[in-house]
Design a protein around this motif. Structure first.
Motif, PDB file in Angstrom:
ATOM      1  N   GLU A   1      29.814  40.970  35.485  1.00 30.43           N
ATOM      2  CA  GLU A   1      30.447  39.706  36.641  1.00 30.43           C
ATOM      3  C   GLU A   1      30.559  40.071  37.896  1.00 30.43           C
ATOM      4  OE1 GLU A   1      31.907  41.297  33.743  1.00 30.43           O
ATOM      5  OE2 GLU A   1      31.549  39.933  31.913  1.00 30.43           O
ATOM      6  N   ALA A   2      31.123  38.801  38.738  1.00 25.66           N
ATOM      7  CA  ALA A   2      31.910  38.878  39.793  1.00 25.66           C
ATOM      8  C   ALA A   2      32.678  37.649  39.707  1.00 25.66           C
ATOM      9  CB  ALA A   2      31.119  38.455  40.806  1.00 25.66           C
ATOM     10  N   GLY A   3      34.171  38.297  40.528  1.00 22.03           N
ATOM     11  CA  GLY A   3      35.417  37.229  40.168  1.00 22.03           C
ATOM     12  C   GLY A   3      36.424  37.715  40.214  1.00 22.03           C
ATOM     13  N   ILE A   4      37.995  37.225  39.561  1.00 24.04           N
ATOM     14  CA  ILE A   4      38.496  37.378  39.800  1.00 24.04           C
ATOM     15  C   ILE A   4      39.235  37.633  38.200  1.00 24.04           C
ATOM     16  CG2 ILE A   4      39.503  37.961  41.486  1.00 24.04           C
ATOM     17  CD1 ILE A   4      41.808  35.421  41.699  1.00 24.04           C
ATOM     18  N   ARG A   5      39.953  38.228  37.932  1.00 25.98           N
ATOM     19  CA  ARG A   5      40.790  37.641  35.898  1.00 25.98           C
ATOM     20  C   ARG A   5      42.183  37.488  36.614  1.00 25.98           C
ATOM     21  NH1 ARG A   5      38.661  37.259  31.450  1.00 25.98           N
ATOM     22  NH2 ARG A   5      40.310  37.750  30.298  1.00 25.98           N
ATOM     23  N   VAL A   6      43.192  36.467  35.829  1.00 21.05           N
ATOM     24  CA  VAL A   6      43.739  35.327  36.733  1.00 21.05           C
ATOM     25  C   VAL A   6      44.642  35.260  35.204  1.00 21.05           C
ATOM     26  CG1 VAL A   6      45.393  33.515  37.988  1.00 21.05           C
ATOM     27  CG2 VAL A   6      43.345  35.121  38.657  1.00 21.05           C
ATOM     28  N   GLN A   7      46.501  35.569  34.718  1.00 23.48           N
ATOM     29  CA  GLN A   7      47.263  35.489  34.192  1.00 23.48           C
ATOM     30  C   GLN A   7      48.492  34.522  34.554  1.00 23.48           C
ATOM     31  OE1 GLN A   7      48.450  38.667  31.291  1.00 23.48           O
ATOM     32  NE2 GLN A   7      49.726  37.686  30.252  1.00 23.48           N
TER      33      GLN A   7
ATOM     34  N   ILE B   1      29.987  33.863  51.998  1.00 25.43           N
ATOM     35  CA  ILE B   1      30.414  32.996  51.999  1.00 25.43           C
ATOM     36  C   ILE B   1      30.496  32.284  50.475  1.00 25.43           C
ATOM     37  CG2 ILE B   1      32.602  31.056  52.774  1.00 25.43           C
ATOM     38  CD1 ILE B   1      32.232  33.099  55.076  1.00 25.43           C
ATOM     39  N   ARG B   2      29.306  31.818  50.607  1.00 21.39           N
ATOM     40  CA  ARG B   2      29.344  31.273  49.098  1.00 21.39           C
ATOM     41  C   ARG B   2      29.422  32.035  47.892  1.00 21.39           C
ATOM     42  NH1 ARG B   2      25.202  28.197  52.559  1.00 21.39           N
ATOM     43  NH2 ARG B   2      25.831  26.233  52.494  1.00 21.39           N
ATOM     44  N   GLU B   3      28.693  33.685  48.285  1.00 23.03           N
ATOM     45  CA  GLU B   3      29.013  34.633  47.306  1.00 23.03           C
ATOM     46  C   GLU B   3      30.448  34.932  46.570  1.00 23.03           C
ATOM     47  OE1 GLU B   3      26.004  37.083  47.917  1.00 23.03           O
ATOM     48  OE2 GLU B   3      24.363  35.765  47.250  1.00 23.03           O
ATOM     49  N   ASN B   4      31.015  34.913  47.977  1.00 20.58           N
ATOM     50  CA  ASN B   4      32.541  36.328  47.711  1.00 20.58           C
ATOM     51  C   ASN B   4      33.975  35.823  48.350  1.00 20.58           C
ATOM     52  OD1 ASN B   4      31.381  39.357  47.930  1.00 20.58           O
ATOM     53  ND2 ASN B   4      30.469  38.257  49.728  1.00 20.58           N
ATOM     54  N   PHE B   5      33.558  33.895  48.688  1.00 18.02           N
ATOM     55  CA  PHE B   5      34.850  33.361  48.608  1.00 18.02           C
ATOM     56  C   PHE B   5      35.152  32.717  47.459  1.00 18.02           C
ATOM     57  CE2 PHE B   5      36.512  33.713  53.290  1.00 18.02           C
ATOM     58  CZ  PHE B   5      35.855  35.250  53.119  1.00 18.02           C
TER      59      PHE B   5
ATOM     60  N   LEU C   1      40.542  34.686  47.963  1.00 16.49           N
ATOM     61  CA  LEU C   1      40.671  35.656  48.098  1.00 16.49           C
ATOM     62  C   LEU C   1      38.669  35.627  48.673  1.00 16.49           C
ATOM     63  CD1 LEU C   1      41.862  36.618  44.968  1.00 16.49           C
ATOM     64  CD2 LEU C   1      42.223  36.896  47.430  1.00 16.49           C
ATOM     65  N   ASP C   2      39.022  36.866  48.988  1.00 16.01           N
ATOM     66  CA  ASP C   2      36.882  37.161  49.144  1.00 16.01           C
ATOM     67  C   ASP C   2      36.917  39.115  48.293  1.00 16.01           C
ATOM     68  OD1 ASP C   2      34.992  38.689  49.522  1.00 16.01           O
ATOM     69  OD2 ASP C   2      36.008  39.670  51.973  1.00 16.01           O
ATOM     70  N   ILE C   3      36.281  38.737  47.006  1.00 13.90           N
ATOM     71  CA  ILE C   3      36.478  39.565  45.747  1.00 13.90           C
ATOM     72  C   ILE C   3      35.571  40.538  46.547  1.00 13.90           C
ATOM     73  CG2 ILE C   3      36.241  37.460  44.734  1.00 13.90           C
ATOM     74  CD1 ILE C   3      33.416  38.046  44.177  1.00 13.90           C
ATOM     75  N   GLN C   4      34.589  40.728  47.950  1.00 13.78           N
ATOM     76  CA  GLN C   4      33.796  41.786  48.169  1.00 13.78           C
ATOM     77  C   GLN C   4      32.848  42.862  47.241  1.00 13.78           C
ATOM     78  OE1 GLN C   4      37.223  43.991  49.131  1.00 13.78           O
ATOM     79  NE2 GLN C   4      37.383  43.671  51.028  1.00 13.78           N
ATOM     80  N   GLN C   5      31.888  41.405  47.367  1.00 12.94           N
ATOM     81  CA  GLN C   5      31.121  42.444  46.132  1.00 12.94           C
ATOM     82  C   GLN C   5      29.618  42.990  46.870  1.00 12.94           C
ATOM     83  OE1 GLN C   5      28.593  39.790  43.265  1.00 12.94           O
ATOM     84  NE2 GLN C   5      29.499  37.488  44.330  1.00 12.94           N
ATOM     85  N   GLU C   6      30.007  43.774  47.882  1.00 16.44           N
ATOM     86  CA  GLU C   6      29.040  44.362  48.859  1.00 16.44           C
ATOM     87  C   GLU C   6      29.729  46.320  48.154  1.00 16.44           C
ATOM     88  OE1 GLU C   6      32.565  43.703  51.664  1.00 16.44           O
ATOM     89  OE2 GLU C   6      30.992  42.587  50.236  1.00 16.44           O
ATOM     90  N   GLU C   7      31.351  45.346  47.557  1.00 19.52           N
ATOM     91  CA  GLU C   7      31.474  46.889  47.208  1.00 19.52           C
ATOM     92  C   GLU C   7      32.060  47.072  45.850  1.00 19.52           C
ATOM     93  OE1 GLU C   7      33.234  49.412  48.977  1.00 19.52           O
ATOM     94  OE2 GLU C   7      33.271  48.314  51.465  1.00 19.52           O
ATOM     95  N   TYR C   8      31.094  46.273  45.242  1.00 22.18           N
ATOM     96  CA  TYR C   8      31.000  46.493  43.547  1.00 22.18           C
ATOM     97  C   TYR C   8      29.726  47.746  43.427  1.00 22.18           C
ATOM     98  CZ  TYR C   8      33.198  42.327  42.143  1.00 22.18           C
ATOM     99  OH  TYR C   8      34.160  41.198  41.821  1.00 22.18           O
ATOM    100  N   LEU C   9      30.558  48.684  42.477  1.00 26.52           N
ATOM    101  CA  LEU C   9      29.858  49.501  42.034  1.00 26.52           C
ATOM    102  C   LEU C   9      28.361  49.430  41.751  1.00 26.52           C
ATOM    103  CD1 LEU C   9      32.767  51.687  39.838  1.00 26.52           C
ATOM    104  CD2 LEU C   9      32.092  51.840  42.664  1.00 26.52           C
TER     105      LEU C   9
END
Length: 539
Positions: free
Chosen positions: A248-254, A409-413, A228-236
């Motif tokens: 935070e930056a990343g994803i939540r998983v359940q 790549i290091r900051e988003n993947f 996944l690419d979390i797309q940090q440039e799109e963060y508010l």
């Protein structure tokens, strides 16, 4: 004019006492049915009872030291039995239980769980319009502005649609998903279903409970592997801090079962960019005990209505229902992730309504919302490990492949790998540690040890108590009627009317003197034989 006849009867001294005893016996059995026998006395019952020691302590025979010692032994044994029985009863009423864990045999195929993932950032900054920023000001903390970059003053925007805003401005899985494989087969964004949570627009893999995907082997490479690419440039950007501001930056998983809705803001775990996260799962089938041993909710209980919007009961569904009721009571609307057909709350009161959700989830069974655990539950145990990605060589390759620089790549993947440790399930079951059969067995053992009694002995005692009590009640109910003759000392007074009523031949058909002879049978024999009833009779 009434005539009164006074009779004086003198009894023989030697016959007075037997007659008094005979009269007392008649009074004790007065009103009893013909052929009825008197109840057994305690001595007779004790001599025939199967209770050990009762015959020697209370049976017929002289009272002495031996009988006293037997009575003390009987009372001591009875007290010891009652003490032990009280302890057994207290132990049973605590409803003790134990937990048994049994590993199941390996299965050739296991149903893969549902995997829900959400980007921690709820809205993409580039997708927000001026109207969206204006309506989401309380939620995002961004100041509203007009097209010239100034603060909006007097601008009128159309009424917002929260579902439309989340669909348009949320992170799109087609843009985030860079690679997907399940059990060695390629997958895509079409294999995911859209679901709304507190994080906005989220996605669930293998969400259909009617046709869950199978896993045919355990270990890495046999489950779900996505990049996944979390797309940090799109963060508010953070203009001001609100209750919904995330740093935070990343994803939540359940990872959950298909029948259970995601409750990811409390039950999910985080996955960070720059790492490959391995999640080793094991299916656990939990069985809890209902009342009185536990507080689980059995499927047969009808007091809990079916939750609207969900096919089966679960703790997550119950909590979402409680949240919805709290928001409806406060704001008269529901949030997007809550089921139902009610009006969705506008974004300008989202923060205000969300503040009341925590109040609706009180702790314990006395809270405003109590959600019991279902008696049969499927849960997935997790072991999480991670390694850093990308290495130097793969960073350059991924940068060329996705037309990004190595820093991006290091900051988003990130890479998420979810798999079964083995195709075995673990059964965890609560069992009653001390049931009714064990209690009865222990009580029977204590009764036999101390007093040598059984259930039939108890029935004997109850039968004797019933026999004595019933006899006493019959005596009370069937008291003798007041006699027509009243006596004082040895004088009896009879009225003429009484003589007529008691005469066996009141009519004229009787022979003369017949009534008198019947009324006074011994009148013609004033001097009976020695030892007779009357010594003298005079009227």
């Amino acid at each position: 004019m009434p005539i009164e006849i006074v009779c004086k009867i003198k009894f023989a001294e030697e016959d007075a006492k037997p007659k008094e005893k005979e009269a007392g016996d008649e009074q004790s059995l007065l009103g009893a049915a013909p052929g009825a026998t008197a109840p057994r006395d305690l001595a007779t019952f004790a001599s025939t009872s199967t209770l050990h020691g009762l015959g020697r302590a209370c049976g017929p025979g002289p009272h002495g030291l031996r009988r006293t010692l037997w009575a003390l032994a009987l009372l001591t044994s009875l007290a010891a039995f009652l003490y032990q029985a009280a302890g057994l009863a207290r132990g049973y009423l605590t409803r003790p239980h134990l937990v048994a864990m049994d590993p199941a045999a390996p299965a050739p195929v296991a149903g893969f769980p549902a995997v829900t993932l959400c980007n921690i950032n709820r809205f993409r900054h580039s997708a927000l319009s001026d109207a969206d920023i204006f309506h989401l000001a309380n939620l995002t903390g961004l100041p509203p502005k007009d097209r010239d970059g100034h603060r909006a003053a007097g601008l009128r925007y159309p009424e917002p649609d929260m579902v439309d805003i989340l669909n348009r401005t949320g992170h799109q899985l087609a843009d985030m998903l860079k690679s997907c494989n399940f059990s060695g087969h390629h997958c895509s964004a079409s294999n995911f279903s859209v679901v709304y949570t507190r994080y906005g627009k989220c996605y669930t893999f293998n969400a259909d409970p009617q046709s869950p995907l199978p896993s045919r082997a355990g270990g890495m490479g046999s489950g779900l592997e996505i990049m996944l690419d979390i797309q940090q440039e799109e963060y508010l950007p953070i203009w001001r801090e609100t209750n919904e501001t995330s740093f935070e930056a990343g994803i939540r998983v359940q990872i959950h079962s298909q029948e259970e809705p995601p409750y990811i803001h409390q039950l999910g775990f985080g996955v960070s960019p720059g790492f490959q996260t391995f999640v080793s799962c094991q299916e656990q089938r939990l069985t809890y005990l209902p009342q009185p041993w536990g507080n689980c909710r059995a499927e047969s209980e009808l007091r809990e209505p079916e939750l609207q919007g969900y096919s089966a009961y679960s703790v997550s569904a119950c909590r979402l229902r409680c949240e919805k009721e709290a928001v409806l009571q406060r704001c008269h609307c529901r949030m997007v992730h809550m089921p139902g057909n009610e009006t969705i709350c506008p974004p300008n009161i989202y923060i205000e309504c969300a503040d009341h959700i925590l109040d609706s989830l009180g702790g314990g069974s006395e809270g405003p919302c109590f959600c019991p655990t279902p008696c049969n539950l499927t849960r997935y145990g997790k072991e999480i490990s991670m390694v850093k990605i990308p290495n130097r060589g793969s960073a350059r390759y991924l940068a060329r492949k996705y037309n990004r620089n190595e820093t991006y790549i290091r900051e988003n993947f990130l890479v998420l790998d979810v798999f079964f440790e083995a195709l075995t399930s673990e059964a965890v079951e609560q069992r009653a540690a001390y049931g009714l059969s064990a209690l009865l067995g222990d009580l029977g053992g204590q009764m036999g040890l101390f007093i040598g009694a059984s259930v039939l002995t108890l029935l004997e005692i109850l039968d004797y108590i019933y026999e004595v009590s019933w006899d006493r009640l019959k005596r009370v109910w069937r008291r003798p009627k007041t006699p027509l003759r009243t006596s004082a000392g040895g004088i009896s007074t009879l009225g003429l009317q009484e003589l007529k009523e008691q005469s066996p031949c009141p009519g004229r058909g009787c022979a003369e003197g017949g009534g008198a002879s019947s009324l006074l049978p011994n009148h013609h024999h004033p001097h009976g034989p020695p030892g007779g009833l009357f010594e003298d009779f005079a009227c």
